[in-house]
Design an enzyme around this catalytic site. Sequence first.
Site, PDB file in Angstrom:
ATOM      1  N   ASP A  82      39.683  38.224  29.963  1.00  0.00           N
ATOM      2  CA  ASP A  82      38.930  39.438  29.615  1.00  0.00           C
ATOM      3  C   ASP A  82      39.763  40.409  28.765  1.00  0.00           C
ATOM      4  O   ASP A  82      40.943  40.646  29.058  1.00  0.00           O
ATOM      5  CB  ASP A  82      38.503  40.123  30.925  1.00  0.00           C
ATOM      6  CG  ASP A  82      37.262  40.973  30.742  1.00  0.00           C
ATOM      7  OD1 ASP A  82      36.456  40.661  29.843  1.00  0.00           O
ATOM      8  OD2 ASP A  82      37.091  41.954  31.502  1.00  0.00           O
ATOM      9  N   HIS A  83      39.132  40.959  27.755  1.00  0.00           N
ATOM     10  CA  HIS A  83      39.725  42.047  26.949  1.00  0.00           C
ATOM     11  C   HIS A  83      41.174  41.806  26.539  1.00  0.00           C
ATOM     12  O   HIS A  83      42.033  42.678  26.745  1.00  0.00           O
ATOM     13  CB  HIS A  83      39.653  43.371  27.707  1.00  0.00           C
ATOM     14  CG  HIS A  83      38.269  43.945  27.776  1.00  0.00           C
ATOM     15  ND1 HIS A  83      37.652  44.511  26.692  1.00  0.00           N
ATOM     16  CD2 HIS A  83      37.389  44.022  28.807  1.00  0.00           C
ATOM     17  CE1 HIS A  83      36.450  44.923  27.044  1.00  0.00           C
ATOM     18  NE2 HIS A  83      36.255  44.626  28.327  1.00  0.00           N
ATOM     19  N   GLY A 216      30.832  46.853  31.709  1.00  0.00           N
ATOM     20  CA  GLY A 216      30.638  48.037  32.540  1.00  0.00           C
ATOM     21  C   GLY A 216      29.527  47.883  33.561  1.00  0.00           C
ATOM     22  O   GLY A 216      28.700  48.786  33.744  1.00  0.00           O
TER      23      GLY A 216
HETATM   24  P1  13P Z   1      33.266  47.590  35.393  1.00  0.00           P
HETATM   25  O1  13P Z   1      34.701  47.731  35.797  1.00  0.00           O
HETATM   26  O2  13P Z   1      32.632  48.894  35.068  1.00  0.00           O
HETATM   27  O3  13P Z   1      32.491  46.777  36.357  1.00  0.00           O
HETATM   28  O4  13P Z   1      33.271  46.794  33.994  1.00  0.00           O
HETATM   29  C1  13P Z   1      33.729  45.478  33.974  1.00  0.00           C
HETATM   30  C2  13P Z   1      33.892  44.966  32.595  1.00  0.00           C
HETATM   31  O5  13P Z   1      33.138  45.249  31.708  1.00  0.00           O
HETATM   32  C3  13P Z   1      34.995  44.028  32.392  1.00  0.00           C
HETATM   33  O6  13P Z   1      35.082  43.575  31.088  1.00  0.00           O
END
Ligand code: 13P
Length: 291
Positions: A82-83, A216
């Site tokens: 992720d990211h 999110g």
């Molecule tokens: P939240 O932490 O708001 O659940 O978002 C998770 C997210 O988008 C991880 O990439």
Amino acid sequence: MSIVNAKEIMIEGAKNGYAVGAFNVTDLLQFKAVVEAAIEKKAPVIVQTSVKPSQFLGTQLMVNIYRTLAESAPVPVCLHLDHCTDIEYCKKCSDAGYTNIMIDASKHPFEENIRQTKAVVDYAHSVGNISVEGELGTVGGVEDQIKVAEDEAQLANPEQSVEFVERTGVDIFAPAIGTAHGVYKTKNPKIDFERMATIHKMLNGNGIKTPLVVHGGTGLPDDYIVKLLQAGGAKFNVSTELKHTLIDAKWEYINAHRDEYDPGKLDVFVRDATRKAVMGWMDKLGCNGKA
Ligand code: 13P
């Protein structure tokens, strides 16, 4: 058998009116709980690791846990990075066995975002059956090493979204539409559902080619989830909720059993709380019974 990339299960979902849950985990206990929830719900699932936990536990250890759990699971399981802002780490995770990689170059100007995203797409595709997620615009809040002030978050432009997807070749796409990482400050966060639907139509109007990701997930009201599903959301990311579940469950158990020193019982309590949270999301996303 059950090792899949994200694109294939998301396309299946988008075609059939449901989305796949993507859950960020930081340790083995959460990892196992997410996969067990998917098995119980008969749902496809994406397990996500942010960069820090992936590096802390070790890339290969994460992949080995993944392979061990996924190979015996009767449901499709994807492992997503992720990211990640570092192209070299994206490549390392592609080599190690992650099956979906998110290169997040969204803080860069458009051309540089395209350059970096395409570099990861080209590499991951050359390695094997790996899908790649890219992001345009910026998601507010804090996720692992990425911090974006809410008032600096920028929404994705629909025309640029199409250009971005075409020029990078990303498999799945995360347009910024106003959702934010962390806990929402208001009960009714301002989300641009129409923008999401427009981008979905422009990219997938003639058949699902590039399914869309909603970042999110934590704290999104139920009616927002329904609207985002209708607007083309095929993967919902949930991180903060599972972090809170992990820590809160530990506090709760330890407070209630202050004289007990049996980590196994604490683990069962945390695992059950995590499973419950994940299964709740699977019901909301409609992916239960779909694997
Ligand atoms: P939240 O932490 O708001 O659940 O978002 C998770 C997210 O988008 C991880 O990439």
